[in-house]
Enzyme design. Structure first.
Site, PDB file in Angstrom:
ATOM      1  N   ASP A  67       0.771  -1.233   0.019  1.00 14.90           N
ATOM      2  CA  ASP A  67      -0.031   0.242   0.037  1.00 14.90           C
ATOM      3  C   ASP A  67       0.974   1.345  -0.025  1.00 14.90           C
ATOM      4  OD1 ASP A  67       0.822  -0.281   2.577  1.00 14.90           O
ATOM      5  OD2 ASP A  67      -1.002  -0.980   3.528  1.00 14.90           O
ATOM      6  N   ASN A 136      -7.996  -2.946  14.100  1.00 20.45           N
ATOM      7  CA  ASN A 136      -9.348  -3.322  13.638  1.00 20.45           C
ATOM      8  C   ASN A 136      -9.204  -4.603  12.516  1.00 20.45           C
ATOM      9  OD1 ASN A 136      -8.298  -2.151  11.329  1.00 20.45           O
ATOM     10  ND2 ASN A 136      -9.890  -0.507  11.171  1.00 20.45           N
ATOM     11  N   HIS A 138      -7.474  -4.787   9.955  1.00 20.11           N
ATOM     12  CA  HIS A 138      -7.097  -4.647   8.456  1.00 20.11           C
ATOM     13  C   HIS A 138      -5.814  -5.230   7.850  1.00 20.11           C
ATOM     14  CE1 HIS A 138      -4.890  -0.839   9.751  1.00 20.11           C
ATOM     15  NE2 HIS A 138      -4.048  -1.400   9.139  1.00 20.11           N
ATOM     16  N   GLU A 143      -9.770  -2.016   4.863  1.00 21.01           N
ATOM     17  CA  GLU A 143     -10.491  -1.713   6.144  1.00 21.01           C
ATOM     18  C   GLU A 143     -11.707  -2.841   6.364  1.00 21.01           C
ATOM     19  OE1 GLU A 143      -8.933  -0.130   8.153  1.00 21.01           O
ATOM     20  OE2 GLU A 143      -8.356   2.136   7.677  1.00 21.01           O
TER      21      GLU A 143
END
Ligand SMILES: N[C@@H]1[C@@H](O)[C@H](O)[C@@H](COP(=O)(O)O)O[C@@H]1O
Length: 244
Positions: A67, A136, A138, A143
């Protein structure tokens, strides 16, 4: 999923580096998928150390990063381009033409995503993909709620993620709102996946990954459907699990 419980961060990094070096030594043109964040820093130091000991060469290696932030150029110290150059690439004999990181500064981001996806496919997909685990759940910047069928795309970052990553910036306001990330299906095409998990702050997401259901609400749970995943996690990341 194979779960390897190791003593500490250093053992996690060494275990991952051994797997990667074996791939590099045994494949003619290995393709690595690389991650950023704090988790893989020790792995990169270990690879540099082994490289300096003439254990292997990076000259035939191709890399794809997971990313990059939208709007941060290569020269920006918070960009993942900068991180990868400083923490790994400048120390090795890698051919920079074989290094791929999404470009978050182009005008046509969708086109950039399409091209990135195409390059991964043309390279024959990734041999070993390194992943960290977001608080979370990810992976990359996928996400919660991201479809498992997603390919490389532009994401709106969750506040949890922006807060967690704010430590790399001078203020929360500077953390970009968007990023380009490899998609979940792109990651699933990798032949082998190494998920690195270290520290007590990752104990809850790790427990949820191991004990929870497969659900798009928790992107990492998708890894349970992959035939060749190794989780390398240190003791402190296991505190929320009742394992020995
Ligand atoms: N986009 C990155 C991920 O690629 C990384 O794996 C994850 C965990 O980061 P860390 O290793 O710093 O905990 O969050 C970041 O947001």
């Amino acid at each position: 999923m194979e779960i390897r419980k190791v003593e500490n961060y250093s053992e996690m990094s060494q275990t991952a580096s051994t797997i990667i070096i074996n791939t590099i030594k045994h494949k003619k043109s290995p393709v690595l998928g690389l991650a950023t964040g704090s988790t893989p820093e020790g792995l990169y130091q270990e690879l540099i150390h082994q490289y300096n000991n003439h254990v292997f060469s990076f000259k035939d290696v191709t890399t794809f990063n997971l990313d990059e932030y939208v709007g941060l150029g290569k020269g920006n110290p918070q960009s993942y381009h900068y991180y990868m150059k400083e923490k790994l690439f400048k120390h090795l004999d890698i051919n920079m033409e074989n290094v791929n990181i999404p470009n978050g500064t182009v005008q046509h981001l969708e086109k950039e995503c399409e091209n990135y996806e195409k390059s991964i496919k043309e390279a024959g997909y990734i041999d070993v993909q390194v992943l960290g685990l977001g608080l979370n759940g990810h992976i990359g910047f996928n996400e919660p709620g991201t479809p498992f069928s997603s390919s490389t795309h532009v994401v709106e970052l969750d506040d949890t993620t922006r807060k967690a990553n704010a430590r790399f910036f001078t203020s929360m306001d500077e953390v970009p709102q968007k990023a380009i990330t490899m998609g979940l299906t792109t990651i699933m095409h990798s032949k082998k996946i190494l998920l690195l998990v270290s520290g007590e702050n990752k104990a809850e997401p790790l427990a949820r990954l191991i004990n929870g259901n497969i659900s798009e609400d928790f992107p990492a749970s998708m890894l349970k459907k992959h035939p060749n995943v190794t989780i390398i996690a240190d003791k402190s990341a296991f505190v929320a699990l009742n394992s020995k």
